[in-house]
Design a protein around this motif. Structure first.
Motif, PDB file in Angstrom:
ATOM      1  N   THR A  33      37.138  46.193  16.789  1.00 53.25           N
ATOM      2  CA  THR A  33      35.986  46.796  17.452  1.00 53.25           C
ATOM      3  C   THR A  33      34.702  46.052  17.133  1.00 53.25           C
ATOM      4  OG1 THR A  33      37.058  48.954  17.312  1.00 53.25           O
ATOM      5  CG2 THR A  33      34.708  48.952  17.787  1.00 53.25           C
ATOM      6  N   LEU A  34      34.591  45.569  15.898  1.00 51.39           N
ATOM      7  CA  LEU A  34      33.366  44.897  15.466  1.00 51.39           C
ATOM      8  C   LEU A  34      33.411  43.395  15.696  1.00 51.39           C
ATOM      9  CD1 LEU A  34      32.660  46.795  12.121  1.00 51.39           C
ATOM     10  CD2 LEU A  34      31.588  47.158  14.348  1.00 51.39           C
ATOM     11  N   GLY A  35      34.565  42.873  16.116  1.00 53.36           N
ATOM     12  CA  GLY A  35      34.672  41.450  16.372  1.00 53.36           C
ATOM     13  C   GLY A  35      34.593  40.609  15.112  1.00 53.36           C
ATOM     14  N   THR A  36      35.196  41.102  14.019  1.00 49.95           N
ATOM     15  CA  THR A  36      35.164  40.352  12.766  1.00 49.95           C
ATOM     16  C   THR A  36      36.480  40.571  12.036  1.00 49.95           C
ATOM     17  OG1 THR A  36      33.846  39.937  10.767  1.00 49.95           O
ATOM     18  CG2 THR A  36      34.147  42.236  11.409  1.00 49.95           C
ATOM     19  N   THR A  37      36.642  39.912  10.906  1.00 49.25           N
ATOM     20  CA  THR A  37      37.807  40.095  10.045  1.00 49.25           C
ATOM     21  C   THR A  37      37.307  40.273   8.622  1.00 49.25           C
ATOM     22  OG1 THR A  37      39.072  38.630  11.493  1.00 49.25           O
ATOM     23  CG2 THR A  37      40.030  39.144   9.356  1.00 49.25           C
ATOM     24  N   PHE A  38      37.760  41.326   7.951  1.00 47.55           N
ATOM     25  CA  PHE A  38      37.234  41.672   6.635  1.00 47.55           C
ATOM     26  C   PHE A  38      37.964  40.926   5.519  1.00 47.55           C
ATOM     27  CE2 PHE A  38      36.464  46.092   8.606  1.00 47.55           C
ATOM     28  CZ  PHE A  38      35.197  45.723   9.031  1.00 47.55           C
ATOM     29  N   PRO A  39      37.268  40.135   4.735  1.00 43.72           N
ATOM     30  CA  PRO A  39      37.905  39.559   3.556  1.00 43.72           C
ATOM     31  C   PRO A  39      38.111  40.577   2.442  1.00 43.72           C
ATOM     32  CG  PRO A  39      35.614  38.869   3.688  1.00 43.72           C
ATOM     33  CD  PRO A  39      35.911  39.603   4.953  1.00 43.72           C
ATOM     34  N   LEU A  40      37.381  41.705   2.489  1.00 42.75           N
ATOM     35  CA  LEU A  40      37.488  42.733   1.461  1.00 42.75           C
ATOM     36  C   LEU A  40      37.978  44.044   2.078  1.00 42.75           C
ATOM     37  CD1 LEU A  40      34.088  42.176  -0.443  1.00 42.75           C
ATOM     38  CD2 LEU A  40      36.292  41.036  -0.819  1.00 42.75           C
ATOM     39  N   VAL A  41      38.907  44.713   1.394  1.00 44.94           N
ATOM     40  CA  VAL A  41      39.375  46.041   1.801  1.00 44.94           C
ATOM     41  C   VAL A  41      39.259  46.958   0.587  1.00 44.94           C
ATOM     42  CG1 VAL A  41      41.301  47.427   2.639  1.00 44.94           C
ATOM     43  CG2 VAL A  41      40.923  45.132   3.566  1.00 44.94           C
ATOM     44  N   VAL A  91      26.708  51.774  18.728  1.00 48.07           N
ATOM     45  CA  VAL A  91      26.646  51.321  17.337  1.00 48.07           C
ATOM     46  C   VAL A  91      27.432  50.033  17.152  1.00 48.07           C
ATOM     47  CG1 VAL A  91      27.415  51.860  14.998  1.00 48.07           C
ATOM     48  CG2 VAL A  91      26.192  53.571  16.322  1.00 48.07           C
ATOM     49  N   THR A  92      28.673  50.001  17.635  1.00 50.15           N
ATOM     50  CA  THR A  92      29.484  48.803  17.436  1.00 50.15           C
ATOM     51  C   THR A  92      28.880  47.601  18.165  1.00 50.15           C
ATOM     52  OG1 THR A  92      30.942  49.445  19.277  1.00 50.15           O
ATOM     53  CG2 THR A  92      31.589  50.127  17.059  1.00 50.15           C
ATOM     54  N   THR A  93      28.296  47.849  19.323  1.00 47.76           N
ATOM     55  CA  THR A  93      27.628  46.760  20.043  1.00 47.76           C
ATOM     56  C   THR A  93      26.444  46.236  19.249  1.00 47.76           C
ATOM     57  OG1 THR A  93      28.286  47.669  22.191  1.00 47.76           O
ATOM     58  CG2 THR A  93      26.448  46.118  22.176  1.00 47.76           C
ATOM     59  N   ALA A  94      25.664  47.145  18.688  1.00 47.87           N
ATOM     60  CA  ALA A  94      24.497  46.743  17.890  1.00 47.87           C
ATOM     61  C   ALA A  94      24.925  45.902  16.686  1.00 47.87           C
ATOM     62  CB  ALA A  94      23.730  47.975  17.428  1.00 47.87           C
TER      63      ALA A  94
END
Length: 388
Positions: free
Chosen positions: A108-116, A370-373
């Motif tokens: 949804t945010l167009g990213t990949t999290f290195p931290l979980v 929000v996600t677009t912002a």
């Protein structure tokens, strides 16, 4: 296109199989109760499980490719203690069995999290031991675990700890009992499990220790001196277990000060964690605060400690103001005004009852403005701050 077609085909087959199960059960009526019903229901679950695993495996593979740049950091932990980019991550309360909801948020945010991020309490219960399965699952996703480790003492069995106070008295001076060595066996077991994994783990121990209202390890039950003694004692036990892969996060509440009084010392801390949560006007004690208004209560003083700062819980409710503007201003400000911030973790909690009588919802993947912002603002970050 072929990947998308394959996924669509698998999903359609699962739907068809599910419809078939329903039709067979309907025709069988009462006769379907018992072994036949159980068999058909199991078949339905199996088909759904195959579909879930197939899609999950595909997504995980693509995700790990995007996190290849982390491999160097995994081998050289010093690069995580002073990262060039801002490390993004999230906690999601729906990740007990699967981290699919984390991947959904990333998409949804167009990213990949290195931290979980996950949470774990102290105690004798099975779920209060080192969360090896969750930690390994996070590592298999290609990410690095962040564990908030909460020193609740109420779940330790008195029979196993001679001299442990009664439940009514246990929290009074509880940190002193940790510093005295009463829980060394438990702590050492955690340390040995962490060391055995051999890859970086962020550990956020006893967060918000300066809050006199919320947690039993706060100043209403303990002195700053005993907090420091307990912190250093745990740290030394991890060092003795050769858990040098652990990165230590000291995380005071931004609103209550006394930072220097509770600080364990430069050698014992790798990161400083700050929670930035805007409750809006959800309760009588809250109001709409901007990101800057919250973080500026602590940032100037904490910056002087010369450590990277992690926003360990970032969130904004949707009551009391414009939530999309809040996040847009927050992510713009993070990139331009706070050079010490090196990590940001979303607090993605769908049913939070920890501070309000009613459950509040911090999730945001359903909130398109929000996600677009967030997406637009993060795309505007300079390349020097953005993950590859």
């Amino acid at each position: 296109m072929p990947r998308r077609t394959n996924r669509l085909l698998i999903t359609l087959l699962a739907i068809v199989a599910g419809i078939a199960v329903v039709l067979i059960l309907s025709m069988a009526g009462d006769r379907s109760r018992g072994p036949v019903a159980n068999l058909l229901r199991q078949a339905g679950r199996t088909v759904a499980g195959i579909e879930d695993r197939y899609i999950h495996k595909k997504r995980v593979g693509k995700r790990m490719d995007k996190l290849q740049y982390l491999e160097g950091c995994q081998q050289d932990i010093s690069r995580l203690k002073d990262p060039r980019v801002i490390l993004m991550g999230a906690y999601d309360n729906r990740t007990s069995e699967s981290f699919a909801s984390i991947i959904d948020l990333e998409d949804t945010l167009g990213t990949t999290f290195p931290l979980v991020h996950i949470y774990s309490a102290w105690g004798d219960k099975p779920e209060e031991q080192f969360p090896r399965a969750q930690v390994k699952a996070i590592m298999e996703l290609g990410s690095i675990p962040v564990i908030t480790w909460e020193p609740w003492l109420s779940d330790f069995e008195q029979k196993n700890y001679p001299g442990l106070a009664s439940m009514e008295e246990r929290d009074k001076g509880g940190l002193a009992t940790i510093a005295s060595g009463m829980f060394d066996e438990y702590i050492t077991a955690w340390a040995e499990e962490a060391a055995e994994l051999g890859r970086p783990i962020f550990l956020r121990l006893g967060h918000e220790m300066n809050d006199p209202y919320r947690y039993p390890w706060g100043p209403h039950n303990n002195t700053p001196e005993t907090f420091i003694e307990a912190w250093r004692h745990v740290f030394v036990l991890f060092k003795a277990a050769k858990a040098d892969n652990v990165i230590w996060i000291w995380s005071p509440h931004p609103s209550y000060g006394m930072f220097n009084e509770f600080y364990p010392g430069e050698y014992f801390v790798d990161y400083i964690g700050i929670n930035v949560l805007n409750y809006g006007d959800v309760a009588s004690w809250s109001k709409w605060w901007s990101f800057d208004e919250i973080i500026l209560k602590a940032y100037p003083e904490l910056s002087q400690l010369n450590k990277p700062i992690m926003i360990s819980e970032l969130g904004c409710l949707s009551v009391g103001g414009n939530r999309a503007d809040w996040y847009r201003e927050a992510f713009s400000s993070i990139a331009t005004n706070y050079p010490r911030i090196k990590a940001v973790l979303f607090f993605h909690y769908s049913e939070d009852r920890t501070t309000t009588p009613q459950a509040v919802d911090w999730t945001l993947e359903w909130d398109r403005p929000v996600t677009t912002a967030i997406r637009q603002t993060m795309r505007a970050w300079p390349d020097s701050l953005r993950m590859p």
